[in-house]
Scaffold this motif. Structure first.
Motif, PDB file in Angstrom:
ATOM      1  N   MET A 339       0.803  -1.227   0.000  1.00 55.68           N
ATOM      2  CA  MET A 339       0.000   0.000   0.000  1.00 55.68           C
ATOM      3  C   MET A 339       0.836   1.276   0.000  1.00 55.68           C
ATOM      4  O   MET A 339       0.366   2.339  -0.412  1.00 55.68           O
ATOM      5  CB  MET A 339      -0.964   0.006   1.201  1.00 55.68           C
ATOM      6  N   LEU A 340       2.110   1.202   0.425  1.00 54.10           N
ATOM      7  CA  LEU A 340       2.894   2.426   0.580  1.00 54.10           C
ATOM      8  C   LEU A 340       3.228   3.124  -0.743  1.00 54.10           C
ATOM      9  O   LEU A 340       3.082   4.352  -0.846  1.00 54.10           O
ATOM     10  CB  LEU A 340       4.170   2.120   1.358  1.00 54.10           C
ATOM     11  N   PRO A 341       3.699   2.404  -1.790  1.00 55.41           N
ATOM     12  CA  PRO A 341       4.006   3.116  -3.038  1.00 55.41           C
ATOM     13  C   PRO A 341       2.799   3.831  -3.636  1.00 55.41           C
ATOM     14  O   PRO A 341       2.927   4.926  -4.182  1.00 55.41           O
ATOM     15  CB  PRO A 341       4.508   2.002  -3.957  1.00 55.41           C
ATOM     16  N   MET A 342       1.610   3.214  -3.522  1.00 53.07           N
ATOM     17  CA  MET A 342       0.412   3.883  -4.044  1.00 53.07           C
ATOM     18  C   MET A 342       0.132   5.146  -3.254  1.00 53.07           C
ATOM     19  O   MET A 342      -0.218   6.193  -3.828  1.00 53.07           O
ATOM     20  CB  MET A 342      -0.787   2.933  -3.965  1.00 53.07           C
ATOM     21  N   ALA A 343       0.298   5.068  -1.923  1.00 51.31           N
ATOM     22  CA  ALA A 343       0.098   6.251  -1.094  1.00 51.31           C
ATOM     23  C   ALA A 343       1.114   7.330  -1.451  1.00 51.31           C
ATOM     24  O   ALA A 343       0.782   8.522  -1.552  1.00 51.31           O
ATOM     25  CB  ALA A 343       0.221   5.879   0.388  1.00 51.31           C
ATOM     26  N   ASN A 344       2.366   6.928  -1.679  1.00 54.22           N
ATOM     27  CA  ASN A 344       3.398   7.885  -2.067  1.00 54.22           C
ATOM     28  C   ASN A 344       3.083   8.532  -3.417  1.00 54.22           C
ATOM     29  O   ASN A 344       3.287   9.739  -3.609  1.00 54.22           O
ATOM     30  CB  ASN A 344       4.761   7.199  -2.136  1.00 54.22           C
ATOM     31  N   GLY A 345       2.593   7.710  -4.349  1.00 50.42           N
ATOM     32  CA  GLY A 345       2.248   8.248  -5.657  1.00 50.42           C
ATOM     33  C   GLY A 345       1.129   9.277  -5.572  1.00 50.42           C
ATOM     34  O   GLY A 345       1.182  10.327  -6.208  1.00 50.42           O
ATOM     35  N   LEU A 346       0.101   8.971  -4.765  1.00 49.54           N
ATOM     36  CA  LEU A 346      -0.981   9.933  -4.575  1.00 49.54           C
ATOM     37  C   LEU A 346      -0.465  11.202  -3.920  1.00 49.54           C
ATOM     38  O   LEU A 346      -0.881  12.320  -4.262  1.00 49.54           O
ATOM     39  CB  LEU A 346      -2.088   9.310  -3.707  1.00 49.54           C
ATOM     40  N   PHE A 347       0.453  11.032  -2.981  1.00 46.45           N
ATOM     41  CA  PHE A 347       0.973  12.181  -2.236  1.00 46.45           C
ATOM     42  C   PHE A 347       1.692  13.155  -3.176  1.00 46.45           C
ATOM     43  O   PHE A 347       1.432  14.356  -3.150  1.00 46.45           O
ATOM     44  CB  PHE A 347       1.928  11.691  -1.143  1.00 46.45           C
ATOM     45  N   VAL A 348       2.590  12.638  -4.010  1.00 50.11           N
ATOM     46  CA  VAL A 348       3.350  13.547  -4.870  1.00 50.11           C
ATOM     47  C   VAL A 348       2.468  14.167  -5.944  1.00 50.11           C
ATOM     48  O   VAL A 348       2.688  15.320  -6.352  1.00 50.11           O
ATOM     49  CB  VAL A 348       4.566  12.839  -5.514  1.00 50.11           C
ATOM     50  N   ARG A 349       1.425  13.463  -6.394  1.00 49.22           N
ATOM     51  CA  ARG A 349       0.536  14.032  -7.401  1.00 49.22           C
ATOM     52  C   ARG A 349      -0.361  15.111  -6.817  1.00 49.22           C
ATOM     53  O   ARG A 349      -0.802  16.012  -7.534  1.00 49.22           O
ATOM     54  CB  ARG A 349      -0.308  12.923  -8.032  1.00 49.22           C
ATOM     55  N   ALA A 350      -0.629  15.045  -5.521  1.00 47.74           N
ATOM     56  CA  ALA A 350      -1.482  16.043  -4.877  1.00 47.74           C
ATOM     57  C   ALA A 350      -0.691  17.227  -4.339  1.00 47.74           C
ATOM     58  O   ALA A 350      -1.251  18.085  -3.656  1.00 47.74           O
ATOM     59  CB  ALA A 350      -2.282  15.388  -3.741  1.00 47.74           C
ATOM     60  N   LEU A 351       0.624  17.272  -4.629  1.00 42.89           N
ATOM     61  CA  LEU A 351       1.475  18.370  -4.175  1.00 42.89           C
ATOM     62  C   LEU A 351       1.735  19.354  -5.305  1.00 42.89           C
ATOM     63  O   LEU A 351       2.081  18.939  -6.412  1.00 42.89           O
ATOM     64  CB  LEU A 351       2.830  17.834  -3.704  1.00 42.89           C
ATOM     65  N   PRO A 352       1.599  20.648  -5.059  1.00 43.66           N
ATOM     66  CA  PRO A 352       2.096  21.616  -6.038  1.00 43.66           C
ATOM     67  C   PRO A 352       3.598  21.417  -6.220  1.00 43.66           C
ATOM     68  O   PRO A 352       4.320  21.109  -5.265  1.00 43.66           O
ATOM     69  CB  PRO A 352       1.792  22.967  -5.375  1.00 43.66           C
ATOM     70  N   SER A 353       4.089  21.599  -7.437  1.00 47.42           N
ATOM     71  CA  SER A 353       5.480  21.259  -7.737  1.00 47.42           C
ATOM     72  C   SER A 353       6.470  22.039  -6.886  1.00 47.42           C
ATOM     73  O   SER A 353       7.541  21.529  -6.563  1.00 47.42           O
ATOM     74  CB  SER A 353       5.767  21.533  -9.221  1.00 47.42           C
ATOM     75  N   GLY A 354       6.148  23.264  -6.504  1.00 53.22           N
ATOM     76  CA  GLY A 354       7.083  24.074  -5.729  1.00 53.22           C
ATOM     77  C   GLY A 354       7.186  23.691  -4.273  1.00 53.22           C
ATOM     78  O   GLY A 354       7.932  24.327  -3.527  1.00 53.22           O
TER      79      GLY A 354
END
Length: 482
Positions: A339-354
């Protein structure tokens, strides 16, 4: 700055393949550099621990040499990670590698005083947070969609494998020449710097000079974004909760093997088997779940796996032999990796790039602190109660905690809305940091001196509705090294 967050959503199509991920030239360079430096790091940990013990015959100082690598994350991880936002990611990664290479060469000088070794080692580890933050922020620029999730899973599994390989090589080499082991680590940094310099594109900084403020204030904005944005906060709670119990068997392995029998094994072998089980399970879980299931199925499996991870440790209550304890710990690692990589993927996609490097600093520091607290608290409890009872009841509490986290997980529409908001916010290179934070959290901007309100916003993310309830309900937007 180019768009940095993919607009791809998990789909019922098949998962990304290893070929697709490794077809990206920049990812190959990042992967190879990371693997080399991780192995070198663990070689150095084994070597420095032995070197200090040989010089002092002090278990306490030897343990301090091992633990000092975690100290920068505890005392300034988010602050140091913020530096990565101010400079070019490639520049940060190369500079950190070269600094650590030079310091490792100095530590390897014969007859170096122990106190100087500890100081130099601490200085070298100060480069870890900005280097890892830059690498984390770079990943979504190199991989998109499900390729990003698979890439994160490969990185996590490689880090676990590097731990096992590095410790084995480090212990073997350091047994006859600790200085040689340190020089090997320095060489891995040199190669890592070269791979990064010539294999990664030179992108502009995420934060332009015009949008810089005070370093502490920029760091605070990272905290506000992570904990003030409902979707990011939910992911942070999931990750932190998983760390509370998954580390415990590893942290108590030595005492468990010594005090409760080795089940026919040598005590040292029993300890090693228990300690290695979680990383091995994590490697298998990341590879199996990442390849066997498509994006939609992995997203659906996140909540069941989150509850399963502590549940598999509850049978420790019955004081099983070390081989069974290792199987339980391995199963826990398997579930966490699922479950962790999927959570990490969601996390970075929900972050503004800056904000990616700053948010990584917040998360990485939190993971370090929580793992340390979990081992410390369970260790103190084990002074008064049997270790199997401590691990079993601690894990049972983890089941309740993860069930609560799963029940309060944001709806699919909430997650999609958070990703869309991150794309609109863009980052500090496009809009001031305060505007990007406001876009994600739904709050007012931080007005600075003379401003009206500098408190962290507490509103729900894009939209002003209440927090969404159970997964699947129609809900309004709300809220995974070196």
């Amino acid at each position: 700055m180019e768009a940095t967050v993919s607009d791809e959503r998990p789909s019922p199509e098949g998962p990304a393949t290893f070929h697709e991920v490794f077809a990206q030239r920049e990812y190959r360079a990042i992967f190879a550099a990371s693997a080399l430096s991780w192995v070198g790091d663990y070689i150095a940990k084994a070597a420095v621990t032995l070197l200090v013990y040989q010089e002092t015959r002090s278990v306490a100082l030897s343990a301090a040499a091992f633990a000092i690598s975690y100290l920068p994350w505890l005392v300034g991880g988010p602050l140091l990670s913020t530096l990565a936002e101010r400079h070019r990611y490639r520049q940060v990664m190369v500079a950190c590698d070269l600094i650590r290479m030079a310091l490792m060469v100095v530590i390897a000088i014969p007859n170096m005083p122990v106190n100087m070794i500890l100081v130099l080692l601490f200085a070298a580890t100060l480069a870890n947070p900005p280097s890892q933050a830059a690498k984390s922020a770079l990943m979504p620029l190199v991989l998109t969609g499900d390729k990003l999730v698979l890439g994160l899973s490969l990185n996590a599994s490689t880090g676990q494998a590097a731990q096992v390989v590095g410790y084995l090589i480090g212990a073997s080499v350091a047994a006859f020449n600790p200085a040689l082991a340190l020089l090997i680590n320095a060489a891995t940094f040199a190669v890592s710097a070269a791979l990064t310099r010539f294999g990664v594109a030179d992108r502009p900084p995420a934060m332009t000079a015009a949008h810089r403020s005070h370093l502490l204030r920029e760091t605070g904005q990272g905290f506000r974004l992570v904990f003030g944005t409902p979707v990011l906060r939910a992911i942070a709670v999931l990750v932190f909760s998983a760390m509370l119990f998954s580390i415990v068997p590893e942290g108590l392995a030595a005492a468990w093997a010594s005090e409760h029998g080795a089940g026919g094994m040598d005590t040292g072998v029993a300890q090693a088997v228990i300690m290695a089980a979680n990383p091995v399970g994590f490697i298998l879980g990341g590879l199996v779940v990442g390849r066997a299931f498509g994006p939609d199925r992995r997203l659906a499996l996140m909540r069941p796996l989150a509850v399963l991870a502590p549940a598999v440790l509850v049978p420790a209550l019955f004081d099983p032999p070390p081989a069974v304890v290792a199987l339980l710990a391995g199963a826990c690692g398997f579930a966490v990796a699922g479950m962790l990589p999927m959570a990490n993927g969601l996390f970075v996609r929900a972050l503004p790039s800056g904000f990616r490097a700053r948010a990584f600093g917040v998360m990485a520091s939190g993971v370090q602190v929580i793992q340390g607290v979990a081992v410390l608290v369970t260790g103190l409890l084990a002074e008064r109660f049997p270790i199997p009872a401590v691990v079993g009841w601690w894990s049972a509490a983890g089941v309740l905690l993860m069930a609560l986290v799963a029940l309060r997980w944001p709806s699919r529409s909430s997650v999609d809305a958070a990703v869309t908001a991150a794309e609109r916010a863009g980052g500090a290179a496009v809009a001031p940091a305060e505007d990007a934070t406001r876009e994600q959290t739904g709050g007012a901007p931080d007005r600075g001196e003379g401003g009206a309100d500098e408190r962290p916003p507490t509103q729900d993310g894009p939209g002003d509705g209440p927090v969404a309830g159970r997964p699947g309900e129609p809900g309004r937007p709300r809220h995974a090294v070196r």
